[in-house]
Design a protein around this motif. Sequence first.
Motif, PDB file in Angstrom:
ATOM      1  N   HIS A   6      42.632  44.152  43.891  1.00  0.00           N
ATOM      2  CA  HIS A   6      41.427  44.808  43.108  1.00  0.00           C
ATOM      3  C   HIS A   6      41.976  45.913  42.569  1.00  0.00           C
ATOM      4  O   HIS A   6      42.320  46.882  42.899  1.00  0.00           O
ATOM      5  CB  HIS A   6      40.548  45.371  44.216  1.00  0.00           C
ATOM      6  CG  HIS A   6      39.106  45.926  43.585  1.00  0.00           C
ATOM      7  ND1 HIS A   6      38.030  45.798  44.546  1.00  0.00           N
ATOM      8  CD2 HIS A   6      38.902  46.336  42.539  1.00  0.00           C
ATOM      9  CE1 HIS A   6      37.179  46.465  43.831  1.00  0.00           C
ATOM     10  NE2 HIS A   6      37.613  46.768  42.491  1.00  0.00           N
ATOM     11  N   HIS A   8      41.811  48.330  38.117  1.00  0.00           N
ATOM     12  CA  HIS A   8      41.245  48.509  37.063  1.00  0.00           C
ATOM     13  C   HIS A   8      42.346  49.141  35.971  1.00  0.00           C
ATOM     14  O   HIS A   8      43.252  50.039  36.202  1.00  0.00           O
ATOM     15  CB  HIS A   8      40.159  49.486  37.245  1.00  0.00           C
ATOM     16  CG  HIS A   8      38.946  48.985  38.034  1.00  0.00           C
ATOM     17  ND1 HIS A   8      38.146  48.155  37.653  1.00  0.00           N
ATOM     18  CD2 HIS A   8      38.796  49.170  39.274  1.00  0.00           C
ATOM     19  CE1 HIS A   8      37.182  47.663  38.629  1.00  0.00           C
ATOM     20  NE2 HIS A   8      37.765  48.212  39.722  1.00  0.00           N
ATOM     21  N   HIS A  38      35.992  46.062  34.953  1.00  0.00           N
ATOM     22  CA  HIS A  38      34.436  45.782  35.125  1.00  0.00           C
ATOM     23  C   HIS A  38      34.153  44.846  34.001  1.00  0.00           C
ATOM     24  O   HIS A  38      34.302  45.393  33.012  1.00  0.00           O
ATOM     25  CB  HIS A  38      33.840  47.074  35.214  1.00  0.00           C
ATOM     26  CG  HIS A  38      34.156  48.005  36.178  1.00  0.00           C
ATOM     27  ND1 HIS A  38      33.442  47.641  37.562  1.00  0.00           N
ATOM     28  CD2 HIS A  38      34.894  49.033  36.490  1.00  0.00           C
ATOM     29  CE1 HIS A  38      33.944  48.732  38.336  1.00  0.00           C
ATOM     30  NE2 HIS A  38      34.723  49.371  37.871  1.00  0.00           N
ATOM     31  N   ASP A  39      33.439  43.650  34.546  1.00  0.00           N
ATOM     32  CA  ASP A  39      32.453  42.958  33.598  1.00  0.00           C
ATOM     33  C   ASP A  39      33.374  42.376  32.377  1.00  0.00           C
ATOM     34  O   ASP A  39      32.653  42.133  31.287  1.00  0.00           O
ATOM     35  CB  ASP A  39      31.307  43.689  32.988  1.00  0.00           C
ATOM     36  CG  ASP A  39      30.284  44.014  34.190  1.00  0.00           C
ATOM     37  OD1 ASP A  39      29.972  43.188  35.028  1.00  0.00           O
ATOM     38  OD2 ASP A  39      30.123  45.281  34.520  1.00  0.00           O
ATOM     39  N   GLU A  63      35.503  42.368  37.965  1.00  0.00           N
ATOM     40  CA  GLU A  63      34.614  42.747  38.987  1.00  0.00           C
ATOM     41  C   GLU A  63      33.200  42.995  38.166  1.00  0.00           C
ATOM     42  O   GLU A  63      32.904  43.580  37.255  1.00  0.00           O
ATOM     43  CB  GLU A  63      34.995  44.332  39.422  1.00  0.00           C
ATOM     44  CG  GLU A  63      34.062  44.923  40.627  1.00  0.00           C
ATOM     45  CD  GLU A  63      34.558  46.153  41.193  1.00  0.00           C
ATOM     46  OE1 GLU A  63      35.436  46.786  40.604  1.00  0.00           O
ATOM     47  OE2 GLU A  63      34.237  46.478  42.163  1.00  0.00           O
ATOM     48  N   SER A  65      29.106  43.927  38.177  1.00  0.00           N
ATOM     49  CA  SER A  65      27.695  44.527  38.775  1.00  0.00           C
ATOM     50  C   SER A  65      26.715  43.597  38.950  1.00  0.00           C
ATOM     51  O   SER A  65      26.386  43.358  37.760  1.00  0.00           O
ATOM     52  CB  SER A  65      27.655  45.891  37.910  1.00  0.00           C
ATOM     53  OG  SER A  65      28.891  46.766  37.980  1.00  0.00           O
ATOM     54  N   GLY A  71      22.868  48.330  44.245  1.00  0.00           N
ATOM     55  CA  GLY A  71      24.023  47.875  43.780  1.00  0.00           C
ATOM     56  C   GLY A  71      24.947  47.084  44.595  1.00  0.00           C
ATOM     57  O   GLY A  71      25.111  46.989  45.683  1.00  0.00           O
ATOM     58  N   HIS A  73      28.935  44.910  44.149  1.00  0.00           N
ATOM     59  CA  HIS A  73      29.825  44.722  43.104  1.00  0.00           C
ATOM     60  C   HIS A  73      30.944  43.384  43.617  1.00  0.00           C
ATOM     61  O   HIS A  73      30.936  43.216  44.946  1.00  0.00           O
ATOM     62  CB  HIS A  73      30.945  45.651  43.152  1.00  0.00           C
ATOM     63  CG  HIS A  73      30.781  46.843  42.251  1.00  0.00           C
ATOM     64  ND1 HIS A  73      31.416  48.050  41.987  1.00  0.00           N
ATOM     65  CD2 HIS A  73      29.510  46.874  41.490  1.00  0.00           C
ATOM     66  CE1 HIS A  73      30.906  48.725  41.287  1.00  0.00           C
ATOM     67  NE2 HIS A  73      29.458  48.104  41.082  1.00  0.00           N
ATOM     68  N   ARG A 167      22.209  42.310  34.268  1.00  0.00           N
ATOM     69  CA  ARG A 167      23.039  42.049  35.501  1.00  0.00           C
ATOM     70  C   ARG A 167      22.443  40.497  36.031  1.00  0.00           C
ATOM     71  O   ARG A 167      21.641  40.042  35.959  1.00  0.00           O
ATOM     72  CB  ARG A 167      22.977  42.994  36.466  1.00  0.00           C
ATOM     73  CG  ARG A 167      23.346  44.255  36.038  1.00  0.00           C
ATOM     74  CD  ARG A 167      23.156  45.464  37.268  1.00  0.00           C
ATOM     75  NE  ARG A 167      23.831  46.594  36.704  1.00  0.00           N
ATOM     76  CZ  ARG A 167      24.408  47.470  37.463  1.00  0.00           C
ATOM     77  NH1 ARG A 167      23.963  47.650  38.696  1.00  0.00           N
ATOM     78  NH2 ARG A 167      24.992  48.642  36.838  1.00  0.00           N
ATOM     79  N   ASP A 246      41.526  49.230  44.672  1.00  0.00           N
ATOM     80  CA  ASP A 246      40.356  49.608  43.530  1.00  0.00           C
ATOM     81  C   ASP A 246      41.233  50.666  42.883  1.00  0.00           C
ATOM     82  O   ASP A 246      40.440  51.797  42.680  1.00  0.00           O
ATOM     83  CB  ASP A 246      39.260  50.084  44.440  1.00  0.00           C
ATOM     84  CG  ASP A 246      37.818  50.041  43.360  1.00  0.00           C
ATOM     85  OD1 ASP A 246      38.130  49.602  42.193  1.00  0.00           O
ATOM     86  OD2 ASP A 246      36.764  50.356  43.914  1.00  0.00           O
TER      87      ASP A 246
END
Length: 279
Positions: A6, A8, A38-39, A63, A65, A71, A73, A167, A246
């Motif tokens: 995980h 970014h 993210h996305d 990842e 959302s 929320g 993930h 989403r 993360d």
Amino acid sequence: MAVDLHTHSTASDGSETPSALVDKAVDLGLSAFALTDHDTLEGIEEARASADKAGIDLIPGTELSLEHEGGMHLVVLWLEPEPGPLQDRLAGLQFGRGGRNAAIVGLLEGLGMPLSLDEVIEESGSGSVGRPHIAAVMLRKGYVESIGEAFELWLGAGKPAYAPRPRLAPEEAIGLARDSGGVPVLAHPHTLGINRSHEMADLLVRLRSAGLVGLEALCAAYQRHEREGYADLARRFGLVVSGGSDYHGSYKPGLDMGTGYGDLAVPYDVVDQLRAGAA
Ligand SMILES: [Zn+2]
Ligand SMILES: [Zn+2]
């Protein structure tokens, strides 16, 4: 043999480029790492080119959302940046009729600032299309005096031309991930905002039957007893114990790739278990 499943990069909200992450993973002696912006899968190509050169195993991922009160993930591993059920759906949520960019263009029109989606797509060149490109078209048309002003007055969260990112529902995302060859893992479960154990149990049963494979129990943010608690929970519901740092580069100070805040270790075995769990 440790891994990190995980991370970014600058392709979403990390401070370091995909190539820099590969270099870091090599320096840290990781045997594999997943890039999970993210996305988006936009950083994968660059990361893979560097990883191939460096001889490290890069796991392509993202990842997402998802739609969930509080929320949710979902990390999707082994998702290739190529056409596929989930990949196409993500692109559609951004560009398509009813997608986010189209919604913003509609709001701007209502506010007396007409521009077309084609102009926005043209502005973006070949990359992903988003609000910065809409702002650039607004600037060109003289609706604003700077990109910053476009966000401050119109496009930023809560402003008149703001449209939330659409989403996917959890079951749908998990199903699409599996149909695309991806391996879905529920990320940092403490952020679900679920305190009651029967609610968590209900959710995991639901997501497991939709095709969920893993649960992040090995999170940098957790104390040892929390990791053990979530690992027990994962095993109880037939999910693989997964995890990662993360990592966001300098945007999350003190948190390193691989080791998190110093005490994180995700064994290579997790990679094999996730693959087996999806087979
Ligand atoms: Zn997250
Ligand atoms: Zn993340």
